[in-house]
Design a protein around this motif. Structure first.
Motif, PDB file in Angstrom:
ATOM      1  N   THR A  64       0.827  -1.203   0.000  1.00  0.00           N
ATOM      2  CA  THR A  64       0.000   0.000   0.000  1.00  0.00           C
ATOM      3  C   THR A  64       0.866   1.260   0.000  1.00  0.00           C
ATOM      4  N   GLU A  65       0.236   2.367  -0.391  1.00  0.00           N
ATOM      5  CA  GLU A  65       0.926   3.659  -0.441  1.00  0.00           C
ATOM      6  C   GLU A  65      -0.105   4.775  -0.385  1.00  0.00           C
ATOM      7  N   GLY A  66       0.380   6.014  -0.282  1.00  0.00           N
ATOM      8  CA  GLY A  66      -0.506   7.170  -0.313  1.00  0.00           C
ATOM      9  C   GLY A  66      -1.575   7.125   0.764  1.00  0.00           C
ATOM     10  N   TYR A  67      -2.838   7.206   0.324  1.00  0.00           N
ATOM     11  CA  TYR A  67      -3.962   7.210   1.253  1.00  0.00           C
ATOM     12  C   TYR A  67      -4.454   5.801   1.599  1.00  0.00           C
ATOM     13  N   GLN A  68      -3.842   4.788   1.043  1.00  0.00           N
ATOM     14  CA  GLN A  68      -4.317   3.422   1.264  1.00  0.00           C
ATOM     15  C   GLN A  68      -4.006   2.948   2.681  1.00  0.00           C
ATOM     16  N   GLY A  69      -5.014   2.381   3.320  1.00  0.00           N
ATOM     17  CA  GLY A  69      -4.841   1.863   4.675  1.00  0.00           C
ATOM     18  C   GLY A  69      -4.387   0.414   4.667  1.00  0.00           C
ATOM     19  N   PHE A  70      -4.210  -0.142   5.874  1.00  0.00           N
ATOM     20  CA  PHE A  70      -3.725  -1.515   5.952  1.00  0.00           C
ATOM     21  C   PHE A  70      -3.988  -2.154   7.308  1.00  0.00           C
ATOM     22  N   PHE A  71      -3.849  -3.480   7.316  1.00  0.00           N
ATOM     23  CA  PHE A  71      -3.722  -4.273   8.537  1.00  0.00           C
ATOM     24  C   PHE A  71      -2.258  -4.725   8.597  1.00  0.00           C
ATOM     25  N   HIS A  72      -1.620  -4.572   9.722  1.00  0.00           N
ATOM     26  CA  HIS A  72      -0.216  -4.972   9.822  1.00  0.00           C
ATOM     27  C   HIS A  72      -0.002  -5.880  11.027  1.00  0.00           C
ATOM     28  N   LEU A  73       0.296  -7.138  10.746  1.00  0.00           N
ATOM     29  CA  LEU A  73       0.658  -8.092  11.796  1.00  0.00           C
ATOM     30  C   LEU A  73       2.122  -7.866  12.131  1.00  0.00           C
ATOM     31  N   HIS A  74       2.403  -7.311  13.306  1.00  0.00           N
ATOM     32  CA  HIS A  74       3.782  -6.966  13.630  1.00  0.00           C
ATOM     33  C   HIS A  74       4.397  -7.844  14.709  1.00  0.00           C
ATOM     34  N   ASN A  75       3.571  -8.686  15.334  1.00  0.00           N
ATOM     35  CA  ASN A  75       4.133  -9.592  16.344  1.00  0.00           C
ATOM     36  C   ASN A  75       3.227 -10.806  16.473  1.00  0.00           C
ATOM     37  N   ARG A  82      -4.557   0.855  10.265  1.00  0.00           N
ATOM     38  CA  ARG A  82      -4.320   2.222   9.825  1.00  0.00           C
ATOM     39  C   ARG A  82      -5.201   2.564   8.625  1.00  0.00           C
ATOM     40  N   ASP A  83      -5.754   3.789   8.641  1.00  0.00           N
ATOM     41  CA  ASP A  83      -6.459   4.306   7.470  1.00  0.00           C
ATOM     42  C   ASP A  83      -6.638   5.815   7.617  1.00  0.00           C
ATOM     43  N   HIS A  84      -6.477   6.553   6.531  1.00  0.00           N
ATOM     44  CA  HIS A  84      -6.679   7.997   6.575  1.00  0.00           C
ATOM     45  C   HIS A  84      -8.160   8.349   6.657  1.00  0.00           C
ATOM     46  N   ASP A  85      -9.001   7.571   5.987  1.00  0.00           N
ATOM     47  CA  ASP A  85     -10.432   7.822   5.974  1.00  0.00           C
ATOM     48  C   ASP A  85     -11.073   7.244   7.237  1.00  0.00           C
ATOM     49  N   LYS A  86     -11.801   8.085   7.977  1.00  0.00           N
ATOM     50  CA  LYS A  86     -12.358   7.645   9.265  1.00  0.00           C
ATOM     51  C   LYS A  86     -13.358   6.505   9.092  1.00  0.00           C
ATOM     52  N   SER A  87     -14.203   6.562   8.066  1.00  0.00           N
ATOM     53  CA  SER A  87     -15.186   5.501   7.865  1.00  0.00           C
ATOM     54  C   SER A  87     -14.512   4.191   7.480  1.00  0.00           C
ATOM     55  N   HIS A  88     -13.467   4.264   6.654  1.00  0.00           N
ATOM     56  CA  HIS A  88     -12.717   3.057   6.295  1.00  0.00           C
ATOM     57  C   HIS A  88     -11.990   2.492   7.516  1.00  0.00           C
ATOM     58  N   PHE A  89     -11.499   3.380   8.353  1.00  0.00           N
ATOM     59  CA  PHE A  89     -10.825   2.975   9.592  1.00  0.00           C
ATOM     60  C   PHE A  89     -11.783   2.183  10.483  1.00  0.00           C
ATOM     61  N   GLU A  90     -12.992   2.708  10.651  1.00  0.00           N
ATOM     62  CA  GLU A  90     -13.975   2.003  11.473  1.00  0.00           C
ATOM     63  C   GLU A  90     -14.357   0.671  10.833  1.00  0.00           C
ATOM     64  N   ALA A  91     -14.428   0.657   9.502  1.00  0.00           N
ATOM     65  CA  ALA A  91     -14.775  -0.576   8.793  1.00  0.00           C
ATOM     66  C   ALA A  91     -13.693  -1.637   8.977  1.00  0.00           C
ATOM     67  N   ARG A  92     -12.430  -1.226   9.019  1.00  0.00           N
ATOM     68  CA  ARG A  92     -11.339  -2.191   9.226  1.00  0.00           C
ATOM     69  C   ARG A  92     -11.462  -2.867  10.599  1.00  0.00           C
ATOM     70  N   LYS A  93     -11.775  -2.069  11.599  1.00  0.00           N
ATOM     71  CA  LYS A  93     -11.953  -2.650  12.929  1.00  0.00           C
ATOM     72  C   LYS A  93     -13.116  -3.638  12.930  1.00  0.00           C
ATOM     73  N   GLU A  94     -14.180  -3.270  12.224  1.00  0.00           N
ATOM     74  CA  GLU A  94     -15.359  -4.131  12.165  1.00  0.00           C
ATOM     75  C   GLU A  94     -15.056  -5.441  11.422  1.00  0.00           C
ATOM     76  N   VAL A  95     -14.238  -5.383  10.386  1.00  0.00           N
ATOM     77  CA  VAL A  95     -13.836  -6.594   9.657  1.00  0.00           C
ATOM     78  C   VAL A  95     -13.169  -7.594  10.596  1.00  0.00           C
ATOM     79  N   MET A  96     -12.275  -7.101  11.441  1.00  0.00           N
ATOM     80  CA  MET A  96     -11.569  -7.992  12.367  1.00  0.00           C
ATOM     81  C   MET A  96     -12.528  -8.593  13.399  1.00  0.00           C
TER      82      MET A  96
END
Length: 414
Positions: free
Chosen positions: A259-270, A285-299
């Motif tokens: 990903t790059e720019g405004y693209q968000g992600f899930f990062h498994l770091h440990n 991580r996500d720049h867009d607040k609605s996408h950010f909330e959606a990522r949490k909901e996906v998990m």
């Protein structure tokens, strides 16, 4: 004219002091050794002539350069952090000075064969003919964010020495523990007394940022059941296999490396696993607040589906928000970004306005009532052995600070 050798000497004096922070510590600062540089900075700020120099019980440093104009000008601030990342050792930093860089490979460490190469780090080509400060290949450098501190101190010193440059009150703030996400937690915005501020914590010359990720951390705990493998049929539950299902069910291309720019992600770091229990640590991580909330909901929904599939609660998720996109707080006062952009243009620096793919003290400070865009500090390849900074970039950032102060006083002169 800002003296180049003076800048080099000041910067080197900072980076050779180990200030690595510790995410496992509950104290502020998180490591005692951060006090070594903090106390040095207090004495230096006093020595160059700043007023109201203070350091509190948590090592937050504040100081003031008083206005030298008769009219009312909003107080502005400049903020940097003095800790370095725990991602790579900051002990025994031995900087190398590379004058008149020729564009070729730089041998950082002959014994270990460590090379800083423009074939891999293409940004090096931007600095041919300049003086680079690099590591010796065994530590990070600490330009993140001791370059920022060097720039702020040097700018204040320059303004004191050149009273013909008119400015309002300028506030200086240095913080511990930014690298572990706690740099602004105990920052006293009211005491600081600025109407807005700038963090000097970016990278390439020209960077000017007022957008950053919305951020959360997630701890995924997977429960299993250990049974002797010889008698395990229908009884053993291997948490590591379930954890693997969880990992593979998240979008594979929505990770930092894709990903790059405004693209968000899930990062498994440990990840830590055994049959009975596996723990996954993610950042979201996500720049867009609605996408950010959606990522949490996906998990959360994925965990719910796996719990239904296994007919028991095998997965538990704890998600905690970390910081939010400062854009929401800066856009209503965009003139503070405009002033920084104009300062760069007047210095023949092309502004690079882009989102931060990370966080900054400025994000938290903005939500604490101190709008705080981020300006380049000049370093590259932070948090590792390939970190470097061009001296000319430090000088340019120092000039930008001075020019912002001057333009702010001009803007409010009528």
């Amino acid at each position: 004219m800002i003296d180049k050798q003076h800048i080099i000497d000041r910067f080197v004096s900072y980076v050779t002091i180990d200030t690595e922070s510790d995410p496992k510590s509950n104290t502020t600062p998180s490591t005692e050794k951060q006090w070594d540089l903090a106390n040095k900075l207090v004495e230096e700020l006093k020595a160059i002539g700043l007023s109201d120099v203070t350091i509190d019980e948590n090592a937050y440093i504040m100081a003031t350069l008083p206005s030298n104009v008769d009219h009312k000008v909003p107080a502005i601030g400049f903020v940097s952090h003095f800790d370095t990342s725990p991602d790579f050792t900051g002990a025994n930093v031995n900087p190398k000075i590379i004058p008149n860089y020729d564009g070729n490979d730089i041998l950082l460490n002959k014994e270990e064969g460590i090379v800083l190469s423009p074939d891999y780090f293409e940004d090096l080509k931007l600095y041919i003919g300049q003086t680079l400060i690099t590591t010796d290949g065994t530590t990070l450098l600490g330009a993140d964010d001791k370059a920022g501190i060097c720039e702020i101190v040097s700018a204040m010193e320059y303004l004191i020495q050149h009273p013909e440059i008119k400015h309002g009150d300028i506030k200086v703030g240095f913080t511990p523990d930014e690298e572990i996400g706690r740099g602004a937690h105990k920052f006293d915005v009211e005491k600081f007394g600025a109407e807005w501020a700038y963090t000097m914590d970016g990278s390439q010359v020209g960077e000017l940022e007022y957008e950053n990720f919305n951020a959360a951390g997630a701890v995924v705990t997977v429960k299993g059941k250990i049974v002797h493998p010889g008698y395990a049929k229908g009884k053993l539950v291997n948490s590591m296999y379930i954890a693997t299902e969880f990992i593979n069910s998240l979008p594979r291309l929505e990770t930092p490396e894709h990903t790059e720019g405004y693209q968000g992600f899930f990062h498994l770091h440990n990840m830590k696993g055994a049959v009975e229990k596996t723990t996954l640590e993610y950042i979201i991580r996500d720049h867009d607040k609605s996408h950010f909330e959606a990522r949490k909901e996906v998990m959360l929904k994925l965990a719910e589906e796996l719990n239904t599939q296994y007919e028991k609660e095998v997965i538990n998720i704890d998600i905690k928000d970390q910081y939010f996109n400062m854009k929401e707080k800066v856009e209503p006062v965009m003139h503070i970004v405009d002033i920084a952009e104009e300062a760069m243009k007047q210095l023949d620096i092309e502004p690079i306005i882009k989102p931060i793919r990370g966080g900054t003290d400025g994000s938290q400070l903005s939500y604490m009532g101190l709008p705080c865009p981020n300006i380049f500090a000049g370093g590259h390849n932070f948090h590792g052995r390939y970190e470097y900074v061009p001296v000319e970039s430090i000088i340019k950032a120092t000039q930008v600070i001075c020019k912002i102060a001057e333009l702010t006083a001009e803007k409010y002169s009528n």
